[in-house]
Design a protein around this motif. Structure first.
Motif, PDB file in Angstrom:
ATOM      1  N   LYS A  25       0.458  -1.299   0.223  1.00  0.00           N
ATOM      2  CA  LYS A  25       0.311   0.155  -0.071  1.00  0.00           C
ATOM      3  C   LYS A  25       0.303   1.462  -0.072  1.00  0.00           C
ATOM      4  N   LYS A  26       2.152   1.377   1.060  1.00  0.00           N
ATOM      5  CA  LYS A  26       2.765   2.176   0.745  1.00  0.00           C
ATOM      6  C   LYS A  26       3.597   2.337  -0.315  1.00  0.00           C
ATOM      7  N   GLN A  27       3.464   1.617  -2.027  1.00  0.00           N
ATOM      8  CA  GLN A  27       4.159   1.804  -3.137  1.00  0.00           C
ATOM      9  C   GLN A  27       2.992   2.305  -3.550  1.00  0.00           C
ATOM     10  N   LEU A  28       2.335   2.013  -3.541  1.00  0.00           N
ATOM     11  CA  LEU A  28       1.008   1.913  -4.348  1.00  0.00           C
ATOM     12  C   LEU A  28       0.619   3.814  -4.617  1.00  0.00           C
ATOM     13  N   SER A  29       0.683   3.864  -2.814  1.00  0.00           N
ATOM     14  CA  SER A  29      -0.083   5.282  -2.174  1.00  0.00           C
ATOM     15  C   SER A  29      -0.233   6.931  -3.334  1.00  0.00           C
ATOM     16  N   PRO A  30       1.213   6.814  -4.582  1.00  0.00           N
ATOM     17  CA  PRO A  30       0.721   8.065  -4.739  1.00  0.00           C
ATOM     18  C   PRO A  30       0.094   7.344  -6.218  1.00  0.00           C
ATOM     19  N   VAL A  31      -1.150   5.940  -6.360  1.00  0.00           N
ATOM     20  CA  VAL A  31      -1.377   6.115  -7.561  1.00  0.00           C
ATOM     21  C   VAL A  31      -2.685   5.763  -6.864  1.00  0.00           C
ATOM     22  N   LEU A  32      -2.545   5.768  -5.456  1.00  0.00           N
ATOM     23  CA  LEU A  32      -3.855   4.998  -4.788  1.00  0.00           C
ATOM     24  C   LEU A  32      -5.361   5.990  -5.494  1.00  0.00           C
ATOM     25  N   GLN A  33      -5.263   7.613  -5.757  1.00  0.00           N
ATOM     26  CA  GLN A  33      -6.200   7.700  -5.884  1.00  0.00           C
ATOM     27  C   GLN A  33      -7.084   8.305  -6.935  1.00  0.00           C
ATOM     28  N   ASN A  34      -6.163   7.298  -7.572  1.00  0.00           N
ATOM     29  CA  ASN A  34      -6.589   7.225  -9.351  1.00  0.00           C
ATOM     30  C   ASN A  34      -7.213   5.591  -9.219  1.00  0.00           C
ATOM     31  N   GLY A  35      -7.686   4.802  -8.638  1.00  0.00           N
ATOM     32  CA  GLY A  35      -7.995   3.362  -8.726  1.00  0.00           C
ATOM     33  C   GLY A  35      -6.853   2.847  -9.791  1.00  0.00           C
ATOM     34  N   PHE A  36      -7.438   1.642  -9.730  1.00  0.00           N
ATOM     35  CA  PHE A  36      -7.364   0.664 -10.410  1.00  0.00           C
ATOM     36  C   PHE A  36      -7.933  -0.170 -11.408  1.00  0.00           C
ATOM     37  N   VAL A  37      -7.182  -1.156 -12.621  1.00  0.00           N
ATOM     38  CA  VAL A  37      -8.197  -2.016 -13.081  1.00  0.00           C
ATOM     39  C   VAL A  37      -8.325  -3.787 -12.562  1.00  0.00           C
ATOM     40  N   LEU A  38      -8.360  -4.350 -12.496  1.00  0.00           N
ATOM     41  CA  LEU A  38      -8.721  -5.816 -12.492  1.00  0.00           C
ATOM     42  C   LEU A  38      -9.224  -5.991 -13.206  1.00  0.00           C
ATOM     43  N   LYS A  39      -8.173  -7.382 -13.717  1.00  0.00           N
ATOM     44  CA  LYS A  39      -8.505  -7.999 -14.667  1.00  0.00           C
ATOM     45  C   LYS A  39      -7.676  -9.162 -14.806  1.00  0.00           C
ATOM     46  N   ARG A  40      -8.549 -10.740 -15.196  1.00  0.00           N
ATOM     47  CA  ARG A  40      -7.468 -12.328 -15.252  1.00  0.00           C
ATOM     48  C   ARG A  40      -6.226 -12.381 -16.004  1.00  0.00           C
ATOM     49  N   ALA A  41      -5.440 -13.340 -16.050  1.00  0.00           N
ATOM     50  CA  ALA A  41      -4.237 -12.788 -16.000  1.00  0.00           C
ATOM     51  C   ALA A  41      -4.435 -13.911 -18.050  1.00  0.00           C
ATOM     52  N   VAL A  42      -3.507 -13.525 -18.267  1.00  0.00           N
ATOM     53  CA  VAL A  42      -3.514 -14.291 -20.304  1.00  0.00           C
ATOM     54  C   VAL A  42      -3.204 -15.862 -19.619  1.00  0.00           C
ATOM     55  N   PHE A  43      -1.854 -15.752 -19.223  1.00  0.00           N
ATOM     56  CA  PHE A  43      -1.526 -16.828 -19.180  1.00  0.00           C
ATOM     57  C   PHE A  43      -1.563 -17.736 -17.866  1.00  0.00           C
ATOM     58  N   GLN A  44      -1.987 -17.199 -17.055  1.00  0.00           N
ATOM     59  CA  GLN A  44      -1.975 -17.897 -15.214  1.00  0.00           C
ATOM     60  C   GLN A  44      -3.405 -17.851 -14.700  1.00  0.00           C
ATOM     61  N   PRO A  45      -3.722 -18.778 -13.989  1.00  0.00           N
ATOM     62  CA  PRO A  45      -5.111 -18.657 -13.223  1.00  0.00           C
ATOM     63  C   PRO A  45      -4.778 -17.713 -12.513  1.00  0.00           C
ATOM     64  N   CYS A  46      -4.599 -16.375 -12.966  1.00  0.00           N
ATOM     65  CA  CYS A  46      -4.055 -15.500 -11.378  1.00  0.00           C
ATOM     66  C   CYS A  46      -5.007 -14.182 -11.993  1.00  0.00           C
ATOM     67  N   LEU A  47      -5.391 -13.242 -11.074  1.00  0.00           N
ATOM     68  CA  LEU A  47      -5.175 -11.926 -11.093  1.00  0.00           C
ATOM     69  C   LEU A  47      -4.475 -10.774 -11.752  1.00  0.00           C
ATOM     70  N   GLU A  48      -4.738  -9.358 -12.643  1.00  0.00           N
ATOM     71  CA  GLU A  48      -3.637  -8.969 -12.661  1.00  0.00           C
ATOM     72  C   GLU A  48      -4.805  -7.290 -11.866  1.00  0.00           C
ATOM     73  N   LEU A  49      -3.238  -6.566 -11.077  1.00  0.00           N
ATOM     74  CA  LEU A  49      -4.513  -5.483 -10.544  1.00  0.00           C
ATOM     75  C   LEU A  49      -3.318  -4.233 -11.411  1.00  0.00           C
ATOM     76  N   TYR A  50      -4.162  -3.363 -12.295  1.00  0.00           N
ATOM     77  CA  TYR A  50      -3.245  -2.204 -12.944  1.00  0.00           C
ATOM     78  C   TYR A  50      -3.301  -0.969 -12.287  1.00  0.00           C
ATOM     79  N   PRO A  51      -2.422  -0.372 -12.079  1.00  0.00           N
ATOM     80  CA  PRO A  51      -2.783   1.108 -11.253  1.00  0.00           C
ATOM     81  C   PRO A  51      -3.379   1.382 -12.868  1.00  0.00           C
ATOM     82  N   MET A  52      -4.149   2.698 -13.320  1.00  0.00           N
ATOM     83  CA  MET A  52      -4.352   3.254 -13.635  1.00  0.00           C
ATOM     84  C   MET A  52      -3.458   3.368 -14.626  1.00  0.00           C
ATOM     85  N   GLU A  53      -2.724   4.549 -14.460  1.00  0.00           N
ATOM     86  CA  GLU A  53      -1.618   5.101 -15.461  1.00  0.00           C
ATOM     87  C   GLU A  53      -1.264   3.504 -16.296  1.00  0.00           C
ATOM     88  N   GLU A  54      -1.180   2.540 -15.553  1.00  0.00           N
ATOM     89  CA  GLU A  54      -0.305   1.416 -15.865  1.00  0.00           C
ATOM     90  C   GLU A  54      -1.588   1.104 -17.177  1.00  0.00           C
TER      91      GLU A  54
END
Length: 156
Positions: A25-54
């Protein structure tokens, strides 16, 4: 954004809420207010959390695809399937939607792992299995991906 660092074990509650580990959370603090996108991973059975700018940088690349080619449309549809906008609440929790929880088989024990500029969210057992499965091949993979001369692999 700088590269994220760390792999953390945490728990999801019955509603799919996940408390972000304090160090992440501390590492993400500069981008927390912009929100995130959560999606299915392409190659693995996991989720990917993208900071909005990424996510926006990635979507600029995807948007350059010619949509008059069927394979491009098929890719876009599959790549964006189940994509959700996510916010971290005041307590530092994020809610994983039910369909994504099912996709990644997330129950209670979760691993949250940095992947350079995004975060992967795994069911703990599936994460351990993926790490174990890759262990035997990792030396060969590392040599193939990182062992080339800088001019050959585009890494500088």
């Amino acid at each position: 954004m700088n590269s994220l660092i760390g792999t953390y074990e945490c728990k999801a509650d019955a509603k799919g809420r996940l408390m972000l580990p304090a160090a992440l959370k501390k590492q993400l603090s500069p981008v927390l207010q912009n929100g995130f996108v959560l999606k299915r991973a392409v190659f693995q059975p996991c989720l990917e959390l993208y900071p909005m700018e990424e996510w926006e940088v990635l979507m600029q690349k995807v948007n350059k695809l010619n949509r008059f080619k069927k394979k491009n449309n098929d890719f876009i549809r599959r790549f964006t399937a189940g994509v959700k906008m996510i916010e971290v609440d005041a307590s530092g929790r994020l809610l994983i939607p039910k369909d994504l929880t099912v996709f990644a088989s997330i129950s209670k024990n979760v691993v949250v792992s940095s992947a350079i500029n995004i975060v992967e969210i795994w069911d703990k057992d599936k994460y351990e299995q993926a790490i174990d499965d890759a262990a035997d091949d990792f030396a060969d993979l590392a040599e193939e991906v990182m062992g080339q001369d800088e001019e050959d692999n585009g890494i500088s």
